[in-house]
Design an enzyme around this catalytic site. Structure first.
Site, short mmCIF file in Angstrom:
data_model
loop_
_atom_site.label_atom_id
_atom_site.label_comp_id
_atom_site.label_asym_id
_atom_site.label_seq_id
_atom_site.Cartn_x
_atom_site.Cartn_y
_atom_site.Cartn_z
N TRP A 14 -68.15 72.06 61.35
CA TRP A 14 -68.53 70.97 61.66
C TRP A 14 -68.61 69.28 61.17
O TRP A 14 -69.17 68.68 62.41
CB TRP A 14 -70.13 71.92 61.00
CG TRP A 14 -70.40 73.08 61.99
CD1 TRP A 14 -70.05 73.89 61.67
CD2 TRP A 14 -70.54 73.36 63.69
NE1 TRP A 14 -69.93 75.13 61.92
CE2 TRP A 14 -70.29 74.71 63.87
CE3 TRP A 14 -69.95 72.77 64.72
CZ2 TRP A 14 -70.12 74.89 64.57
CZ3 TRP A 14 -70.07 73.44 66.04
CH2 TRP A 14 -70.23 74.89 65.64
N ASP A 60 -77.05 67.27 59.63
CA ASP A 60 -77.06 68.28 60.43
C ASP A 60 -77.79 69.36 59.69
O ASP A 60 -76.91 69.89 58.97
CB ASP A 60 -75.55 68.57 61.49
CG ASP A 60 -75.48 69.54 62.10
OD1 ASP A 60 -76.68 70.17 62.13
OD2 ASP A 60 -74.28 70.07 62.85
N LYS A 105 -80.37 80.10 64.09
CA LYS A 105 -79.83 80.26 62.44
C LYS A 105 -81.36 80.66 62.05
O LYS A 105 -81.82 81.80 62.08
CB LYS A 105 -78.88 79.03 61.98
CG LYS A 105 -77.96 79.23 62.05
CD LYS A 105 -77.13 78.17 63.11
CE LYS A 105 -75.66 77.58 63.28
NZ LYS A 105 -74.59 79.03 63.45
#
Lengths: 361, 361
Positions: free
Chosen positions: B102, B172, B196
């Site tokens: 990511w 993030d 999530k």
């Protein structure tokens, strides 16, 4: 549980049969032991849901094979900026038709990226009339022509598809997609926010002719690039899975209703009886020219606007919700999308009749 | 209905109590006669839902008053492009820490808009170690420093907040927000995709210090401008209302669990027992350095990877879903977010023990 009549302009009523399925399987989708919301978008189960939804939409609209269907986030408003970024190519100007609040928003955003030529406008008529084909001052060098087939706020709907020659036609069908059959081949691109005739808010469907892909400017964020989304089958990143699933249920429901021919006949009947009553009431009125009256959004005013609040309060007591007109135009608005049953329109007319009788000397 | 143990990395498990509420009121929200999905985002009822959700999030994270909270569409991936567009201002470079898949995606997108300095990377260790504070080659002239506190795929989580002096820190937090208390004041901006620890896919939360607003480049589409969204209270256009509502239910549930102190203790215990078992099993292993092991995503491999398929099939039979590792790293991964109860971790460990015993000579 008592479900009421919901005339919201959007997010709007969903088919009760769709909500019923979603409710039943919310905790345990088809015996899988988890919610559809809790499932990876890359699972074979969700991919099947997503592919079936796309195919059902293709069936409903008879979308030709040379069009991509993309499921995105951001709503129609985001597309106002993405359209010039993706479609200008090496051109610098685009044509826009101005028929109301949403046209104007699209124009304002496009002006950030190109020279916008407003090729026709009904603003002088307070957006109550449609420009005719002959009035469109189209530029053959424009990258595309943009219009808003149905203006949700003004209740103005095109009764024809503009003829634009070789220049691609781009249309914001947010508030009337799937309300009647449509010849997709006449368009370069169609887009529609979900929250009126497709599903819950947070999803927008883009239908784009393949030859228009591949032109996005490098300066745009990757997530603004239709080509990348099309190549990734709308799964460049995690899509709004629950919205996509619900859209699929709506498409399936539409097929069960008989598809767009059947829903179109129903929509026409619903709108006609409401406009007929308004026109003949001597108490309510709708300002839109008859050839431009929307089948989806019916604005109307009372003879005496000091009664507006009383009308709305009485409507709410009668189980008729969200009839207040948009703040920019005032009065009332009944949005009667696909999911609003004819019985709701009948209930509205019955209330309007009672109210008019009570308030006529 | 049989709910199973869901270890999906995202879209991930939601608290059963939250789904239960959502299911009960799906057709008729709090006696209003319509679904929350069918309600205008500008109705007083929905605005109350939205404001309560924001306040509960502020309470949970003790967000200081000089930070705006924005609810957006597009996911964390969209922010990879929006961050440089919004935060570069008149600078031309930004610092990025690279700790996994990511991080790399964020870096790649930022490179479209600025000079990216990778100030530390654990790529040479196959992303199994954390760079130390002393190893960060920070540039005081950078517009901001970006990092990924928890790498969902590698299972690598920072055990410290990088110190960046006067340069704003951007993080993030998609896969570990709300998993433990956080000092928001150390950050210029925090963002997190919902799917999530917050709610369903299709929503992303941005928490941004007010002095960082007002810098977005004019060349960005309006929908990419954090300042405009902040000024419009995240209602510039129709927000993803159902996701926002569900996020609010999750925040309320977290408060009922005792807030982040309580959930943190539980998360630590869940992760510790799983790592302890793996380390002592002699059959499974996790490659991540102990100080960098994620509380949320626990990747592990079997001693003999030819048993992977048998392991996964047996897990599914035992009601343990979505344990397959990401295609880029292979093996297994158990994502044990807030909504995954300790009993699911216990069930997983019990199955792993049985499987190891059956497959050890």
């Amino acid at each position: 549980m008592t479900r009421k009549h919901n005339f919201s302009a959007g997010p709007a009523a969903l088919p009760e049969a769709v909500l019923d399925v979603a409710q039943k399987e919310l905790m345990d989708w088809q015996g899988n032991g988890l919610s559809i919301m809790e499932m990876s978008h890359r699972s074979k189960e969700f991919i099947a849901v997503a592919e079936t939804a796309e195919q059902d939409l293709r069936d409903l609209l008879s979308i030709p094979d040379n069009y991509k269907v993309i499921f995105l986030q951001g709503g129609a408003t985001a597309q106002f900026g993405l359209i010039p970024l993706n479609l200008l190519g090496d051109k610098t100007k685009a044509d826009y038709i101005n028929t109301g609040v949403w046209s104007k928003k699209a124009i304002k955003e496009a002006q950030k990226f190109c020279d916008v030529n407003v090729v026709a406008s009904s603003e002088a008529d307070n957006f109550t009339t449609l420009p005719a084909q002959a009035d469109l001052k189209l530029d053959p060098e424009a990258a595309y022509v943009h219009y808003t087939p149905n203006e949700t706020i003004g209740g103005l709907e095109f009764d024809y598809i503009p003829e634009t020659g070789d220049v691609p036609l781009v249309a914001d069908f947010s508030s009337n997609i799937l309300s009647r059959p449509l010849d997709v081949s006449k368009f370069g691109m169609i887009y529609a926010g979900a929250q009126k005739n497709i599903g819950p808010a947070g999803l927008v469907v883009v239908i784009i002719r393949e030859d228009l892909l591949g032109q996005c400017t490098d300066s745009a964020p990757t997530m603004c690039n239709y080509t990348v989304h099309a190549e990734a089958d709308s799964m460049l990143n995690t899509p709004p899975t629950f919205g996509w699933y619900l859209a699929g249920l709506v498409f399936k429901w539409l097929k069960e209703q008989g598809g767009l021919d059947a829903i179109s006949a129903l929509n026409q009947r619903k709108a006609a009886k409401l406009y007929d009553y308004i026109d003949n009431s001597g108490f309510y009125s709708n300002p839109v020219a008859k050839n431009g009256r929307s089948w989806m959004n019916v604005p109307f005013t009372l003879a005496d606007d000091s009664l507006d609040k009383v009308f709305l309060a009485g409507a709410e007591d009668a189980g008729l919700l969200n009839l207040k007109g948009h703040r920019s135009v005032g009065g009332m608005r009944a949005s009667i999308y696909n999911a609003v049953p004819e019985s709701s329109v009948d209930a509205l007319i019955a209330y309007m009749k009672r109210f008019a009788a009570e308030h006529t000397a």
